[in-house]
Design a protein around this motif. Structure first.
Motif, PDB file in Angstrom:
ATOM      1  N   UNK A 113       0.823  -1.189   0.000  1.00 19.11           N
ATOM      2  CA  UNK A 113       0.000   0.000   0.000  1.00 19.11           C
ATOM      3  C   UNK A 113       0.870   1.258   0.000  1.00 19.11           C
ATOM      4  N   UNK A 114       1.941   1.176   0.759  1.00 16.62           N
ATOM      5  CA  UNK A 114       2.842   2.327   0.824  1.00 16.62           C
ATOM      6  C   UNK A 114       3.430   2.634  -0.553  1.00 16.62           C
ATOM      7  N   UNK A 115       3.812   1.583  -1.280  1.00 22.56           N
ATOM      8  CA  UNK A 115       4.384   1.803  -2.603  1.00 22.56           C
ATOM      9  C   UNK A 115       3.369   2.442  -3.542  1.00 22.56           C
ATOM     10  N   UNK A 116       2.106   2.030  -3.440  1.00 22.17           N
ATOM     11  CA  UNK A 116       1.067   2.647  -4.277  1.00 22.17           C
ATOM     12  C   UNK A 116       0.945   4.139  -3.976  1.00 22.17           C
ATOM     13  N   UNK A 117       1.036   4.490  -2.704  1.00 19.20           N
ATOM     14  CA  UNK A 117       0.968   5.909  -2.328  1.00 19.20           C
ATOM     15  C   UNK A 117       2.174   6.674  -2.872  1.00 19.20           C
ATOM     16  N   UNK A 118       3.347   6.029  -2.836  1.00 20.14           N
ATOM     17  CA  UNK A 118       4.541   6.658  -3.393  1.00 20.14           C
ATOM     18  C   UNK A 118       4.388   6.876  -4.899  1.00 20.14           C
ATOM     19  N   UNK A 119       3.867   5.860  -5.579  1.00 22.21           N
ATOM     20  CA  UNK A 119       3.670   5.978  -7.026  1.00 22.21           C
ATOM     21  C   UNK A 119       2.705   7.103  -7.351  1.00 22.21           C
ATOM     22  N   UNK A 120       1.632   7.212  -6.592  1.00 22.04           N
ATOM     23  CA  UNK A 120       0.658   8.274  -6.821  1.00 22.04           C
ATOM     24  C   UNK A 120       1.302   9.645  -6.636  1.00 22.04           C
ATOM     25  N   UNK A 121       2.077   9.775  -5.578  1.00 27.10           N
ATOM     26  CA  UNK A 121       2.749  11.061  -5.335  1.00 27.10           C
ATOM     27  C   UNK A 121       3.699  11.400  -6.473  1.00 27.10           C
ATOM     28  N   UNK A 122       4.435  10.413  -6.951  1.00 28.79           N
ATOM     29  CA  UNK A 122       5.354  10.654  -8.063  1.00 28.79           C
ATOM     30  C   UNK A 122       4.605  11.043  -9.330  1.00 28.79           C
ATOM     31  N   UNK A 182       8.072  13.269 -15.791  1.00 24.96           N
ATOM     32  CA  UNK A 182       7.789  13.303 -17.232  1.00 24.96           C
ATOM     33  C   UNK A 182       6.615  12.373 -17.563  1.00 24.96           C
ATOM     34  N   UNK A 183       6.068  12.583 -18.740  1.00 19.02           N
ATOM     35  CA  UNK A 183       4.972  11.741 -19.200  1.00 19.02           C
ATOM     36  C   UNK A 183       5.436  10.290 -19.320  1.00 19.02           C
ATOM     37  N   UNK A 184       6.616  10.101 -19.889  1.00 23.46           N
ATOM     38  CA  UNK A 184       7.162   8.755 -20.043  1.00 23.46           C
ATOM     39  C   UNK A 184       7.311   8.069 -18.683  1.00 23.46           C
ATOM     40  N   UNK A 185       7.847   8.790 -17.713  1.00 23.34           N
ATOM     41  CA  UNK A 185       8.015   8.222 -16.370  1.00 23.34           C
ATOM     42  C   UNK A 185       6.650   7.963 -15.728  1.00 23.34           C
ATOM     43  N   UNK A 186       5.693   8.838 -15.945  1.00 28.88           N
ATOM     44  CA  UNK A 186       4.342   8.644 -15.391  1.00 28.88           C
ATOM     45  C   UNK A 186       3.707   7.370 -15.925  1.00 28.88           C
ATOM     46  N   UNK A 187       3.905   7.093 -17.196  1.00 30.75           N
ATOM     47  CA  UNK A 187       3.355   5.876 -17.797  1.00 30.75           C
ATOM     48  C   UNK A 187       3.994   4.645 -17.156  1.00 30.75           C
ATOM     49  N   UNK A 188       5.298   4.688 -16.935  1.00 23.36           N
ATOM     50  CA  UNK A 188       5.985   3.577 -16.276  1.00 23.36           C
ATOM     51  C   UNK A 188       5.491   3.397 -14.845  1.00 23.36           C
ATOM     52  N   UNK A 189       5.308   4.498 -14.144  1.00 25.83           N
ATOM     53  CA  UNK A 189       4.793   4.439 -12.772  1.00 25.83           C
ATOM     54  C   UNK A 189       3.376   3.868 -12.751  1.00 25.83           C
ATOM     55  N   UNK A 190       2.571   4.280 -13.724  1.00 26.56           N
ATOM     56  CA  UNK A 190       1.199   3.780 -13.821  1.00 26.56           C
ATOM     57  C   UNK A 190       1.199   2.274 -14.049  1.00 26.56           C
ATOM     58  N   UNK A 191       2.091   1.799 -14.907  1.00 30.81           N
ATOM     59  CA  UNK A 191       2.179   0.359 -15.169  1.00 30.81           C
ATOM     60  C   UNK A 191       2.561  -0.397 -13.902  1.00 30.81           C
ATOM     61  N   UNK A 192       3.501   0.142 -13.152  1.00 29.56           N
ATOM     62  CA  UNK A 192       3.885  -0.500 -11.892  1.00 29.56           C
ATOM     63  C   UNK A 192       2.716  -0.527 -10.916  1.00 29.56           C
ATOM     64  N   UNK A 213      -0.447  -0.509 -11.638  1.00 26.22           N
ATOM     65  CA  UNK A 213      -1.445  -1.474 -12.115  1.00 26.22           C
ATOM     66  C   UNK A 213      -1.052  -2.892 -11.725  1.00 26.22           C
ATOM     67  N   UNK A 214       0.235  -3.221 -11.820  1.00 23.26           N
ATOM     68  CA  UNK A 214       0.702  -4.548 -11.424  1.00 23.26           C
ATOM     69  C   UNK A 214       0.512  -4.775  -9.929  1.00 23.26           C
ATOM     70  N   UNK A 215       0.819  -3.758  -9.131  1.00 21.38           N
ATOM     71  CA  UNK A 215       0.631  -3.877  -7.682  1.00 21.38           C
ATOM     72  C   UNK A 215      -0.841  -4.059  -7.320  1.00 21.38           C
ATOM     73  N   UNK A 216      -1.708  -3.324  -7.988  1.00 21.14           N
ATOM     74  CA  UNK A 216      -3.144  -3.442  -7.725  1.00 21.14           C
ATOM     75  C   UNK A 216      -3.630  -4.838  -8.097  1.00 21.14           C
TER      76      UNK A 216
END
Length: 61
Positions: free
Chosen positions: A1-10, A17-27, A29-32
């Motif tokens: 859960x903590x990692x999901x919160x970190x990803x959201x903040x990032x 960047x948009x590219x980094x946001x897409x990578x974060x979103x993919x991560x 989604x995998x965690x969810x």
């Protein structure tokens, strides 16, 4: 859960960047997906335990 919160903040950070946001979103989604699978497994185990207890209780009556 903590990692999901970190990803959201990032993702919400304007310096990400948009590219980094897409990578974060993919991560995220995998965690969810992993969390949902884990919760479903736990739910099934609890239902099996409850069913077993109900059967044991009915046999005792």
């Amino acid at each position: 859960m903590q990692r999901l919160q970190e990803l959201l903040a990032l993702m919400q950070n304007e310096n990400t960047s948009l590219d980094q946001s897409v990578k974060l979103y993919a991560e995220a989604a995998q965690l969810i997906r992993y969390c949902n699978e884990t919760l479903n497994t736990a739910k099934l185990q609890i239902e099996e335990i409850d069913s077993s207890l109900a059967s044991t209780t009915e046999q005792e009556d």
